[in-house]
Design a protein around this motif. Sequence first.
Motif, mmCIF file in Angstrom:
data_model
loop_
_atom_site.group_PDB
_atom_site.id
_atom_site.type_symbol
_atom_site.label_atom_id
_atom_site.label_comp_id
_atom_site.label_asym_id
_atom_site.label_seq_id
_atom_site.Cartn_x
_atom_site.Cartn_y
_atom_site.Cartn_z
ATOM 1 N N MET A 38 0.771 -1.197 -0.080
ATOM 2 C CA MET A 38 -0.103 -0.105 0.051
ATOM 3 C C MET A 38 0.940 1.131 -0.114
ATOM 4 O O MET A 38 1.870 1.317 0.617
ATOM 5 N N ALA A 39 0.458 2.216 -0.787
ATOM 6 C CA ALA A 39 1.347 3.448 -0.667
ATOM 7 C C ALA A 39 0.722 4.224 0.329
ATOM 8 O O ALA A 39 -0.148 4.113 0.980
ATOM 9 N N GLY A 40 1.631 5.458 0.682
ATOM 10 C CA GLY A 40 1.587 6.413 1.794
ATOM 11 C C GLY A 40 0.133 6.909 1.395
ATOM 12 O O GLY A 40 -0.264 6.860 0.243
ATOM 13 N N LYS A 41 -0.257 7.938 2.072
ATOM 14 C CA LYS A 41 -1.488 8.896 2.019
ATOM 15 C C LYS A 41 -1.403 10.126 2.585
ATOM 16 O O LYS A 41 -0.568 10.039 3.728
ATOM 17 N N PHE A 42 -2.086 11.087 1.958
ATOM 18 C CA PHE A 42 -2.197 12.366 2.670
ATOM 19 C C PHE A 42 -3.712 12.514 3.340
ATOM 20 O O PHE A 42 -4.710 12.034 3.045
ATOM 21 N N GLU A 43 -3.563 13.025 4.557
ATOM 22 C CA GLU A 43 -4.922 12.970 5.476
ATOM 23 C C GLU A 43 -5.054 14.524 5.544
ATOM 24 O O GLU A 43 -4.064 15.404 6.011
ATOM 25 N N VAL A 44 -6.306 14.922 5.303
ATOM 26 C CA VAL A 44 -6.623 16.683 5.596
ATOM 27 C C VAL A 44 -7.476 16.316 6.521
ATOM 28 O O VAL A 44 -8.210 15.510 6.562
ATOM 29 N N TYR A 45 -7.152 17.427 7.597
ATOM 30 C CA TYR A 45 -8.132 17.521 8.845
ATOM 31 C C TYR A 45 -8.064 18.848 9.364
ATOM 32 O O TYR A 45 -7.376 19.652 9.106
ATOM 33 N N GLU A 46 -8.997 18.968 10.174
ATOM 34 C CA GLU A 46 -9.176 20.296 10.976
ATOM 35 C C GLU A 46 -8.664 20.149 12.464
ATOM 36 O O GLU A 46 -9.205 19.348 13.236
ATOM 37 N N ASP A 47 -7.984 20.875 12.777
ATOM 38 C CA ASP A 47 -7.261 20.918 14.020
ATOM 39 C C ASP A 47 -7.979 21.347 15.286
ATOM 40 O O ASP A 47 -9.186 22.152 14.853
ATOM 41 N N LYS A 48 -7.631 21.366 16.320
ATOM 42 C CA LYS A 48 -8.484 21.810 17.455
ATOM 43 C C LYS A 48 -8.725 23.181 17.550
ATOM 44 O O LYS A 48 -9.798 23.778 18.003
ATOM 45 N N GLY A 49 -7.713 24.136 16.860
ATOM 46 C CA GLY A 49 -7.805 25.628 16.711
ATOM 47 C C GLY A 49 -8.916 25.746 15.544
ATOM 48 O O GLY A 49 -8.767 27.375 15.462
ATOM 49 N N GLY A 50 -9.338 25.071 14.869
ATOM 50 C CA GLY A 50 -10.025 25.393 13.642
ATOM 51 C C GLY A 50 -9.338 25.590 12.357
ATOM 52 O O GLY A 50 -9.781 26.017 11.699
ATOM 53 N N LYS A 51 -8.048 25.385 12.344
ATOM 54 C CA LYS A 51 -7.156 25.521 11.285
ATOM 55 C C LYS A 51 -7.073 24.083 10.538
ATOM 56 O O LYS A 51 -7.353 23.129 11.012
ATOM 57 N N TRP A 52 -7.013 24.269 9.233
ATOM 58 C CA TRP A 52 -6.701 23.060 8.299
ATOM 59 C C TRP A 52 -5.497 22.610 8.074
ATOM 60 O O TRP A 52 -4.627 23.360 7.758
ATOM 61 N N ARG A 53 -5.044 21.321 8.157
ATOM 62 C CA ARG A 53 -3.675 20.788 8.212
ATOM 63 C C ARG A 53 -3.851 19.489 7.093
ATOM 64 O O ARG A 53 -4.828 18.834 7.157
ATOM 65 N N PHE A 54 -2.516 19.277 6.828
ATOM 66 C CA PHE A 54 -2.536 17.741 6.056
ATOM 67 C C PHE A 54 -1.258 17.368 6.863
ATOM 68 O O PHE A 54 -0.268 17.913 7.214
ATOM 69 N N ARG A 55 -1.366 15.847 6.564
ATOM 70 C CA ARG A 55 -0.034 15.169 7.164
ATOM 71 C C ARG A 55 0.140 14.085 6.265
ATOM 72 O O ARG A 55 -0.896 13.634 5.308
ATOM 73 N N LEU A 56 1.067 13.481 5.725
ATOM 74 C CA LEU A 56 1.587 12.495 5.068
ATOM 75 C C LEU A 56 1.838 11.222 5.779
ATOM 76 O O LEU A 56 2.805 11.599 6.735
ATOM 77 N N LYS A 57 1.324 10.233 5.543
ATOM 78 C CA LYS A 57 1.597 8.853 6.366
ATOM 79 C C LYS A 57 2.176 7.937 5.552
ATOM 80 O O LYS A 57 1.755 7.994 4.320
ATOM 81 N N ALA A 58 3.302 7.353 5.797
ATOM 82 C CA ALA A 58 3.776 6.317 5.346
ATOM 83 C C ALA A 58 2.853 4.974 4.943
ATOM 84 O O ALA A 58 1.771 5.170 6.078
ATOM 85 N N SER A 59 3.046 4.003 4.362
ATOM 86 C CA SER A 59 2.437 2.932 4.190
ATOM 87 C C SER A 59 2.097 2.157 5.725
ATOM 88 O O SER A 59 1.151 1.450 6.078
ATOM 89 N N ASN A 60 3.256 2.379 6.610
ATOM 90 C CA ASN A 60 2.962 1.560 7.756
ATOM 91 C C ASN A 60 2.115 2.563 8.580
ATOM 92 O O ASN A 60 2.186 2.088 10.059
ATOM 93 N N GLY A 61 1.785 3.583 8.471
ATOM 94 C CA GLY A 61 1.015 4.538 9.227
ATOM 95 C C GLY A 61 1.760 5.369 9.919
ATOM 96 O O GLY A 61 1.104 6.163 10.687
#
Length: 62
Positions: A1-24
């Motif tokens: 499985m390839a890595g993935k980008f996750e887009v999420y809203e943080d506790k402060g109301g800002k939008w962020r993304f994180r890149l996760k490797a295939s192992n999470g």
Amino acid sequence: MAGKFEVYEDKGGKWRFRLKASNGEVIATSQGYSSKASAKNGVDSVRRHAAEADIVEVPKED
């Protein structure tokens, strides 16, 4: 499985993304953005520029 980008809203109301490797494991996180669309544009920018980016060693600061 390839890595993935996750887009999420943080506790402060800002939008962020994180890149996760295939192992999470999180291998990169973004700055906070004011909108989900801006965070997704950040993902697109990383996808476009990362493959050609140079690796630069930065000297240790005193």
